[in-house]
Design a protein around this motif. Structure first.
Motif, PDB file in Angstrom:
ATOM      1  N   PRO A   1       0.807  -1.239   0.000  1.00 13.97           N
ATOM      2  CA  PRO A   1       0.000   0.000   0.000  1.00 13.97           C
ATOM      3  C   PRO A   1       0.834   1.280   0.000  1.00 13.97           C
ATOM      4  N   SER A   2       1.954   1.271   0.725  1.00 12.53           N
ATOM      5  CA  SER A   2       2.784   2.472   0.784  1.00 12.53           C
ATOM      6  C   SER A   2       3.399   2.794  -0.570  1.00 12.53           C
ATOM      7  N   VAL A   3       3.776   1.755  -1.328  1.00  5.03           N
ATOM      8  CA  VAL A   3       4.350   1.967  -2.665  1.00  5.03           C
ATOM      9  C   VAL A   3       3.296   2.528  -3.611  1.00  5.03           C
ATOM     10  N   VAL A   4       2.081   1.963  -3.560  1.00  7.92           N
ATOM     11  CA  VAL A   4       0.992   2.460  -4.405  1.00  7.92           C
ATOM     12  C   VAL A   4       0.669   3.906  -4.055  1.00  7.92           C
ATOM     13  N   ARG A   5       0.607   4.203  -2.754  1.00  6.59           N
ATOM     14  CA  ARG A   5       0.324   5.575  -2.317  1.00  6.59           C
ATOM     15  C   ARG A   5       1.372   6.546  -2.839  1.00  6.59           C
ATOM     16  N   ALA A   6       2.637   6.179  -2.714  1.00  7.98           N
ATOM     17  CA  ALA A   6       3.718   7.056  -3.186  1.00  7.98           C
ATOM     18  C   ALA A   6       3.649   7.252  -4.695  1.00  7.98           C
ATOM     19  N   ALA A   7       3.374   6.182  -5.436  1.00  8.21           N
ATOM     20  CA  ALA A   7       3.304   6.287  -6.898  1.00  8.21           C
ATOM     21  C   ALA A   7       2.164   7.188  -7.337  1.00  8.21           C
ATOM     22  N   VAL A   8       1.001   7.041  -6.703  1.00  4.70           N
ATOM     23  CA  VAL A   8      -0.158   7.864  -7.068  1.00  4.70           C
ATOM     24  C   VAL A   8       0.098   9.323  -6.715  1.00  4.70           C
ATOM     25  N   MET A   9       0.689   9.573  -5.535  1.00 14.70           N
ATOM     26  CA  MET A   9       0.968  10.958  -5.130  1.00 14.70           C
ATOM     27  C   MET A   9       1.958  11.622  -6.070  1.00 14.70           C
ATOM     28  N   ILE A  10       3.027  10.900  -6.426  1.00 16.89           N
ATOM     29  CA  ILE A  10       4.024  11.455  -7.351  1.00 16.89           C
ATOM     30  C   ILE A  10       3.381  11.744  -8.704  1.00 16.89           C
TER      31      ILE A  10
ATOM     32  N   SER B   1      -3.204  16.267  -2.555  1.00 24.02           N
ATOM     33  CA  SER B   1      -2.607  15.118  -3.234  1.00 24.02           C
ATOM     34  C   SER B   1      -2.789  13.848  -2.412  1.00 24.02           C
ATOM     35  N   ILE B   2      -2.605  13.972  -1.097  1.00 24.70           N
ATOM     36  CA  ILE B   2      -2.800  12.809  -0.223  1.00 24.70           C
ATOM     37  C   ILE B   2      -4.250  12.339  -0.285  1.00 24.70           C
TER      38      ILE B   2
ATOM     39  N   GLN C   1      -3.064   2.182   6.317  1.00 19.86           N
ATOM     40  CA  GLN C   1      -3.289   3.159   7.380  1.00 19.86           C
ATOM     41  C   GLN C   1      -1.972   3.711   7.924  1.00 19.86           C
ATOM     42  N   LEU C   2      -0.987   2.838   8.131  1.00 22.03           N
ATOM     43  CA  LEU C   2       0.308   3.290   8.641  1.00 22.03           C
ATOM     44  C   LEU C   2       1.011   4.208   7.646  1.00 22.03           C
ATOM     45  N   SER C   3       0.891   3.892   6.358  1.00 22.52           N
ATOM     46  CA  SER C   3       1.532   4.716   5.335  1.00 22.52           C
ATOM     47  C   SER C   3       1.000   6.142   5.357  1.00 22.52           C
ATOM     48  N   TYR C   4      -0.327   6.276   5.372  1.00 25.31           N
ATOM     49  CA  TYR C   4      -0.915   7.617   5.390  1.00 25.31           C
ATOM     50  C   TYR C   4      -0.712   8.303   6.736  1.00 25.31           C
ATOM     51  N   GLY C   5      -0.719   7.529   7.818  1.00 24.05           N
ATOM     52  CA  GLY C   5      -0.441   8.122   9.124  1.00 24.05           C
ATOM     53  C   GLY C   5       0.967   8.691   9.197  1.00 24.05           C
ATOM     54  N   ALA C   6       1.932   7.964   8.645  1.00 24.90           N
ATOM     55  CA  ALA C   6       3.324   8.434   8.656  1.00 24.90           C
ATOM     56  C   ALA C   6       3.483   9.696   7.821  1.00 24.90           C
ATOM     57  N   VAL C   7       2.868   9.715   6.644  1.00 30.50           N
ATOM     58  CA  VAL C   7       2.981  10.893   5.770  1.00 30.50           C
ATOM     59  C   VAL C   7       2.346  12.116   6.422  1.00 30.50           C
ATOM     60  N   LEU C   8       1.163  11.948   6.986  1.00 31.47           N
ATOM     61  CA  LEU C   8       0.503  13.075   7.648  1.00 31.47           C
ATOM     62  C   LEU C   8       1.304  13.547   8.858  1.00 31.47           C
ATOM     63  N   GLY C   9       1.882  12.591   9.598  1.00 34.95           N
ATOM     64  CA  GLY C   9       2.720  12.967  10.732  1.00 34.95           C
ATOM     65  C   GLY C   9       3.920  13.793  10.305  1.00 34.95           C
ATOM     66  N   ILE C  10       4.551  13.384   9.207  1.00 32.15           N
ATOM     67  CA  ILE C  10       5.717  14.122   8.696  1.00 32.15           C
ATOM     68  C   ILE C  10       5.314  15.522   8.245  1.00 32.15           C
ATOM     69  N   LEU C  11       4.200  15.625   7.527  1.00 32.62           N
ATOM     70  CA  LEU C  11       3.761  16.932   7.032  1.00 32.62           C
ATOM     71  C   LEU C  11       3.375  17.871   8.159  1.00 32.62           C
ATOM     72  N   LEU C  12       2.763  17.337   9.207  1.00 31.14           N
ATOM     73  CA  LEU C  12       2.286  18.182  10.303  1.00 31.14           C
ATOM     74  C   LEU C  12       3.368  18.496  11.336  1.00 31.14           C
TER      75      LEU C  12
ATOM     76  N   GLY D   1       2.799  10.369  13.935  1.00 32.63           N
ATOM     77  CA  GLY D   1       1.656  10.112  13.069  1.00 32.63           C
ATOM     78  C   GLY D   1       1.137   8.689  13.123  1.00 32.63           C
ATOM     79  N   THR D   2       2.030   7.740  13.399  1.00 31.98           N
ATOM     80  CA  THR D   2       1.616   6.331  13.432  1.00 31.98           C
ATOM     81  C   THR D   2       1.379   5.811  14.847  1.00 31.98           C
ATOM     82  N   LEU D   3       1.653   6.624  15.868  1.00 34.68           N
ATOM     83  CA  LEU D   3       1.541   6.162  17.252  1.00 34.68           C
ATOM     84  C   LEU D   3       0.160   5.594  17.595  1.00 34.68           C
ATOM     85  N   PRO D   4      -0.946   6.280  17.267  1.00 34.11           N
ATOM     86  CA  PRO D   4      -2.250   5.707  17.614  1.00 34.11           C
ATOM     87  C   PRO D   4      -2.496   4.346  16.972  1.00 34.11           C
ATOM     88  N   LEU D   5      -2.061   4.190  15.718  1.00 36.50           N
ATOM     89  CA  LEU D   5      -2.259   2.914  15.021  1.00 36.50           C
ATOM     90  C   LEU D   5      -1.392   1.813  15.609  1.00 36.50           C
ATOM     91  N   VAL D   6      -0.157   2.155  15.957  1.00 34.77           N
ATOM     92  CA  VAL D   6       0.752   1.163  16.549  1.00 34.77           C
ATOM     93  C   VAL D   6       0.211   0.674  17.883  1.00 34.77           C
TER      94      VAL D   6
END
Length: 232
Positions: A1-10, A28-29, A50-61, A93-98
Motif C-alpha cells: 500500500p505504501s508503494v501504491v500511495r507514493a506512486a499515485v501521489m508522485i 494530493s494525499i 493506514q500506517l503509510s498515510y499516518g506516517a505521511v501526515l505525521g511528517i507533514l504536520l 503520526g503512526t503512534l495511535p495505530l501502533v
C-alpha cells in the motif's frame, strides 16, 4: 500500500506541474487515497495502508516544528537532525495505530531510523540502477557485468539493513508492551496530534483546546480501564 500511495501521489504532483497548476500536498494525499480506494475499497482496512498515510501526515504536520526546535551548528549534524525529525514526526503520526493494532511501542525506533532512513534511499537508488543496467544488459555484455555488480551492492545494502534492524529489535527494552488501546482512544489521539500541530502552525487557541480535551479524555478512559481491570 505504501508503494501504491507514493506512486499515485508522485503522479498527481507531476500532472499538476505538467498542467502548470499549483499542487497542495494535502489535496494530493486525499486524492491518492480516493483513487486507491476507488479500485480497491478493502485497502482501507489494511494496516499497511493506514500506517503509510499516518506516517505521511505525521511528517507533514510535525517535521517542520520539530526541526525548528534545534539549529544544528554544522552540515553533518544538520543532516542527522533532519533525519531524526522526520523519524519523530512519522512516529507521532503512526503512534495511535501502533498502539491500537500492536499494543506496543518501539523504544529504539529513533536510533534505528538514523541508519535505516538514509539506507532505504540508497536501496531505492540501487534498485533504479539495477533496473536500467539489467535492461541494457540484453544488448551488451558490459552492462551485464555492471548489472551484476549493482545487484550485489543492492543485496548487501538490504542484508545490512535487515540485520541491523533485527539487532536493534533484539536489544533489551526494545519494546514497551501491554498497551490495550481501544479504537476510540486511537481516534482521540489522532485528534490530539492534528490539534497540537495546527496550534503550532497557526497559533490559534481552538486547535490547542481541541487537542488537550481529546488527550484528557484518553487519559480518563485509560485510568478507568486500569481501575476496572484492577477490581476484577
Amino acid at each position: 500500500p505504501s508503494v501504491v500511495r507514493a506512486a499515485v501521489m508522485i503522479s498527481l504532483v507531476m500532472m499538476a506541474d505538467f498542467l502548470q497548476r499549483r499542487s497542495n500536498v494535502f489535496n494530493s494525499i486525499a486524492v491518492s487515497a480516493l483513487v486507491i480506494l476507488f479500485f480497491q475499497p478493502l485497502m482501507l482496512f489494511k494496516v499497511g495502508f493506514q500506517l503509510s498515510y499516518g506516517a505521511v501526515l505525521g511528517i507533514l504536520l510535525w517535521q517542520a516544528p520539530i526541526y525548528r526546535v534545534w539549529l544544528a551548528p554544522n552540515a553533518l549534524l544538520n543532516l542527522a537532525w533532519e533525519i531524526t525529525s522526520v523519524s519523530i514526526a512519522a512516529q507521532i503520526g503512526t503512534l495511535p495505530l501502533v498502539l491500537y493494532y500492536f499494543h506496543q511501542f518501539p523504544t529504539y525506533a529513533l536510533l534505528a531510523n538514523i541508519v535505516a532512513v538514509p539506507l532505504s534511499g540508497w536501496v531505492l537508488y540501487a534498485g533504479i540502477a539495477l533496473f536500467f543496467t539489467a535492461l541494457f544488459a540484453q544488448w551488451t555484455s558490459v552492462f551485464a557485468f555492471v548489472s551484476q555488480g549493482v545487484g550485489w551492492v543492492m543485496y548487501g545494502l538490504v542484508w545490512f539493513q535487515n540485520h541491523f534492524l533485527t539487532f536493534m529489535g533484539s536489544l533489551p527494552g526494545a519494546l514497551i508492551q501491554g498497551y490495550m488501546t481501544p479504537i476510540s482512544s486511537a481516534v482521540l489521539l489522532f485528534v490530539t496530534i492534528v490539534g497540537v500541530a495546527q496550534f503550532l502552525q497557526f497559533k490559534q487557541t481552538k486547535w490547542l483546546l481541541s487537542g488537550l480535551i481529546s488527550l484528557t479524555i484518553v487519559g480518563v478512559q485509560t485510568l478507568y480501564d486500569a481501575y476496572q481491570n484492577s477490581i476484577r
